[in-house]
Scaffold this motif. Structure first.
Motif, PDB file in Angstrom:
ATOM      1  N   MET A 174     -39.453  10.853 -17.158  1.00 46.81           N
ATOM      2  CA  MET A 174     -38.988  11.287 -18.472  1.00 46.81           C
ATOM      3  C   MET A 174     -37.735  10.512 -18.814  1.00 46.81           C
ATOM      4  SD  MET A 174     -41.030  13.697 -19.549  1.00 46.81           S
ATOM      5  CE  MET A 174     -40.223  14.852 -20.626  1.00 46.81           C
ATOM      6  N   HIS A 175     -37.719   9.922 -19.955  1.00 44.76           N
ATOM      7  CA  HIS A 175     -36.532   9.224 -20.440  1.00 44.76           C
ATOM      8  C   HIS A 175     -35.892  10.095 -21.495  1.00 44.76           C
ATOM      9  CE1 HIS A 175     -37.635   5.608 -18.281  1.00 44.76           C
ATOM     10  NE2 HIS A 175     -38.854   5.769 -18.743  1.00 44.76           N
ATOM     11  N   LYS A 176     -34.616  10.281 -21.412  1.00 43.90           N
ATOM     12  CA  LYS A 176     -33.933  11.162 -22.343  1.00 43.90           C
ATOM     13  C   LYS A 176     -33.344  10.361 -23.497  1.00 43.90           C
ATOM     14  CE  LYS A 176     -31.162  14.706 -20.790  1.00 43.90           C
ATOM     15  NZ  LYS A 176     -29.883  15.259 -20.366  1.00 43.90           N
ATOM     16  N   TRP A 191     -34.409  10.345 -42.279  1.00 44.73           N
ATOM     17  CA  TRP A 191     -35.561   9.544 -42.675  1.00 44.73           C
ATOM     18  C   TRP A 191     -35.973   8.551 -41.591  1.00 44.73           C
ATOM     19  CZ3 TRP A 191     -36.810   4.435 -43.843  1.00 44.73           C
ATOM     20  CH2 TRP A 191     -37.979   4.256 -44.592  1.00 44.73           C
ATOM     21  N   LEU A 192     -35.012   8.001 -40.884  1.00 42.03           N
ATOM     22  CA  LEU A 192     -35.284   7.051 -39.805  1.00 42.03           C
ATOM     23  C   LEU A 192     -35.391   7.754 -38.451  1.00 42.03           C
ATOM     24  CD1 LEU A 192     -35.448   4.033 -38.869  1.00 42.03           C
ATOM     25  CD2 LEU A 192     -32.965   4.143 -38.592  1.00 42.03           C
ATOM     26  N   GLY A 193     -34.479   8.688 -38.189  1.00 43.05           N
ATOM     27  CA  GLY A 193     -34.399   9.326 -36.876  1.00 43.05           C
ATOM     28  C   GLY A 193     -35.578  10.212 -36.529  1.00 43.05           C
ATOM     29  N   THR A 194     -36.140  10.913 -37.519  1.00 44.37           N
ATOM     30  CA  THR A 194     -37.244  11.830 -37.241  1.00 44.37           C
ATOM     31  C   THR A 194     -38.507  11.103 -36.764  1.00 44.37           C
ATOM     32  OG1 THR A 194     -36.359  13.500 -38.745  1.00 44.37           O
ATOM     33  CG2 THR A 194     -38.696  13.662 -38.210  1.00 44.37           C
ATOM     34  N   PRO A 195     -38.961  10.034 -37.454  1.00 44.28           N
ATOM     35  CA  PRO A 195     -40.123   9.305 -36.926  1.00 44.28           C
ATOM     36  C   PRO A 195     -39.841   8.647 -35.571  1.00 44.28           C
ATOM     37  CG  PRO A 195     -39.652   8.616 -39.196  1.00 44.28           C
ATOM     38  CD  PRO A 195     -38.551   9.525 -38.766  1.00 44.28           C
ATOM     39  N   LEU A 196     -38.604   8.244 -35.351  1.00 44.96           N
ATOM     40  CA  LEU A 196     -38.247   7.659 -34.061  1.00 44.96           C
ATOM     41  C   LEU A 196     -38.380   8.709 -32.959  1.00 44.96           C
ATOM     42  CD1 LEU A 196     -37.211   5.219 -32.470  1.00 44.96           C
ATOM     43  CD2 LEU A 196     -34.876   5.932 -33.045  1.00 44.96           C
ATOM     44  N   ALA A 197     -37.917   9.928 -33.240  1.00 45.07           N
ATOM     45  CA  ALA A 197     -38.058  11.022 -32.276  1.00 45.07           C
ATOM     46  C   ALA A 197     -39.532  11.290 -31.991  1.00 45.07           C
ATOM     47  CB  ALA A 197     -37.371  12.277 -32.811  1.00 45.07           C
ATOM     48  N   ALA A 198     -40.368  11.276 -33.029  1.00 39.44           N
ATOM     49  CA  ALA A 198     -41.807  11.501 -32.847  1.00 39.44           C
ATOM     50  C   ALA A 198     -42.421  10.406 -31.977  1.00 39.44           C
ATOM     51  CB  ALA A 198     -42.503  11.550 -34.212  1.00 39.44           C
ATOM     52  N   HIS A 199     -41.949   9.179 -32.156  1.00 40.84           N
ATOM     53  CA  HIS A 199     -42.426   8.062 -31.331  1.00 40.84           C
ATOM     54  C   HIS A 199     -42.091   8.294 -29.856  1.00 40.84           C
ATOM     55  CE1 HIS A 199     -43.106   4.018 -29.796  1.00 40.84           C
ATOM     56  NE2 HIS A 199     -41.867   4.039 -29.333  1.00 40.84           N
ATOM     57  N   PHE A 200     -40.834   8.682 -29.586  1.00 35.28           N
ATOM     58  CA  PHE A 200     -40.434   8.944 -28.202  1.00 35.28           C
ATOM     59  C   PHE A 200     -41.253  10.082 -27.596  1.00 35.28           C
ATOM     60  CE2 PHE A 200     -36.002   7.191 -29.317  1.00 35.28           C
ATOM     61  CZ  PHE A 200     -36.318   5.931 -28.827  1.00 35.28           C
ATOM     62  N   LEU A 201     -41.484  11.138 -28.375  1.00 33.96           N
ATOM     63  CA  LEU A 201     -42.283  12.274 -27.891  1.00 33.96           C
ATOM     64  C   LEU A 201     -43.700  11.841 -27.546  1.00 33.96           C
ATOM     65  CD1 LEU A 201     -41.387  15.350 -30.137  1.00 33.96           C
ATOM     66  CD2 LEU A 201     -40.965  15.090 -27.698  1.00 33.96           C
ATOM     67  N   SER A 202     -44.287  11.008 -28.410  1.00 37.24           N
ATOM     68  CA  SER A 202     -45.669  10.568 -28.173  1.00 37.24           C
ATOM     69  C   SER A 202     -45.770   9.699 -26.916  1.00 37.24           C
ATOM     70  CB  SER A 202     -46.216   9.822 -29.387  1.00 37.24           C
ATOM     71  OG  SER A 202     -45.571   8.571 -29.545  1.00 37.24           O
ATOM     72  N   ALA A 203     -44.638   9.088 -26.513  1.00 36.56           N
ATOM     73  CA  ALA A 203     -44.615   8.279 -25.290  1.00 36.56           C
ATOM     74  C   ALA A 203     -44.350   9.146 -24.055  1.00 36.56           C
ATOM     75  CB  ALA A 203     -43.542   7.197 -25.405  1.00 36.56           C
ATOM     76  N   GLY A 204     -44.184  10.458 -24.273  1.00 37.36           N
ATOM     77  CA  GLY A 204     -43.946  11.364 -23.150  1.00 37.36           C
ATOM     78  C   GLY A 204     -42.489  11.514 -22.758  1.00 37.36           C
ATOM     79  N   SER A 246     -38.472  12.844 -23.305  1.00 39.61           N
ATOM     80  CA  SER A 246     -37.789  14.016 -23.843  1.00 39.61           C
ATOM     81  C   SER A 246     -36.812  13.562 -24.921  1.00 39.61           C
ATOM     82  CB  SER A 246     -37.041  14.764 -22.735  1.00 39.61           C
ATOM     83  OG  SER A 246     -36.006  13.975 -22.208  1.00 39.61           O
ATOM     84  N   VAL A 247     -36.698  14.359 -25.985  1.00 43.25           N
ATOM     85  CA  VAL A 247     -35.872  13.991 -27.124  1.00 43.25           C
ATOM     86  C   VAL A 247     -35.053  15.186 -27.594  1.00 43.25           C
ATOM     87  CG1 VAL A 247     -35.843  12.997 -29.446  1.00 43.25           C
ATOM     88  CG2 VAL A 247     -37.711  12.442 -27.907  1.00 43.25           C
ATOM     89  N   ALA A 248     -33.794  14.921 -27.903  1.00 46.49           N
ATOM     90  CA  ALA A 248     -32.934  15.913 -28.547  1.00 46.49           C
ATOM     91  C   ALA A 248     -32.286  15.217 -29.730  1.00 46.49           C
ATOM     92  CB  ALA A 248     -31.880  16.437 -27.585  1.00 46.49           C
ATOM     93  N   GLY A 281     -40.997  20.199 -30.334  1.00 44.70           N
ATOM     94  CA  GLY A 281     -40.547  19.826 -28.995  1.00 44.70           C
ATOM     95  C   GLY A 281     -39.267  19.021 -28.958  1.00 44.70           C
ATOM     96  N   ILE A 282     -38.582  18.947 -30.092  1.00 43.13           N
ATOM     97  CA  ILE A 282     -37.318  18.204 -30.147  1.00 43.13           C
ATOM     98  C   ILE A 282     -36.171  19.217 -30.101  1.00 43.13           C
ATOM     99  CG2 ILE A 282     -35.872  16.647 -31.512  1.00 43.13           C
ATOM    100  CD1 ILE A 282     -38.539  15.731 -32.891  1.00 43.13           C
TER     101      ILE A 282
END
Length: 197
Positions: free
Chosen positions: A11-13, A21-34, A36-38, A54-55
């Motif tokens: 898990m990469h944090k 507008w930019l940060g939300t899709p980036l968070a979704a990308h990290f989540l889809s890669a498995g 962890s995102v905050a 899950g964020i």
């Protein structure tokens, strides 16, 4: 019976300060890669929606909140992406600079391993022609000047500290639901409106 794991899951944090507008899709990308995102947002409704996805989401407003209100443990060994624009109408240069520097310091105090600062091409001001990382920084706006100061501050911290940093200078964020024509079509007498790109 022996159980053999074919692959170790790592898990990469990632912490995204500014789930917009930019940060939300980036968070979704990290989540889809498995991974962890905050992250942070200014909107309580959005915080609830993102948490359900899950964020881990924290309410935070740069101009109104002290950085110490952010949970310190989320920064430990994290890749921190700081994506807070200064704001067009509410921009207060001295406060923006001071709070952003405090945010850098706070993340480092709590052992962030990398900071990626989302900056802007306005650090180059009116430069024309081919521009690179070696081009002279000569901002001609208060926002550009603030970003130059923050970039240099972060670089100085990285030169003397035990972490790495990167600066991503963006220009004209455009997407299917965010196109300049939507704004330009409502204006008249657009300066240099006939000038090609």
């Amino acid at each position: 019976m022996t159980l053999i794991l074919s692959q170790e899951i790592k898990m990469h944090k990632h912490i995204i300060v500014g789930l917009g507008w930019l940060g939300t899709p980036l968070a979704a990308h990290f989540l889809s890669a498995g991974d962890s995102v905050a992250g942070t947002t200014r909107n309580s409704g959005k915080a609830t929606t993102l948490a359900l996805k899950g964020i881990q989401t924290v309410l935070f407003e740069l101009y109104d909140n002290d950085v110490k209100t952010l949970p310190s443990d989320i920064f430990q060994n994290a890749n921190v992406i700081i994506n807070i624009p200064p704001g067009r109408k509410s921009f207060k240069p001295p406060l923006f600079i001071a709070r952003m520097k405090s945010l850098f310091d706070y993340a480092l105090l709590h052992q962030a391993k990398h900071i990626c600062f989302i900056s802007t091409t306005s650090v180059f001001g009116g430069l024309e022609g081919r521009i690179s990382n070696d081009s002279v920084l000569q901002p001609n706006t208060a926002s550009g000047a603030a970003h130059v100061e923050l970039e240099l501050y972060l670089k100085e911290l990285a030169d003397t500290g035990d972490f790495s940093c990167s600066v991503l200078r963006l220009a004209g964020l455009v997407g299917k639901d965010r196109h300049p024509i939507a704004t330009l079509s409502k204006k008249s007498n657009v300066m240099l409106g006939r000038k090609p790109g």
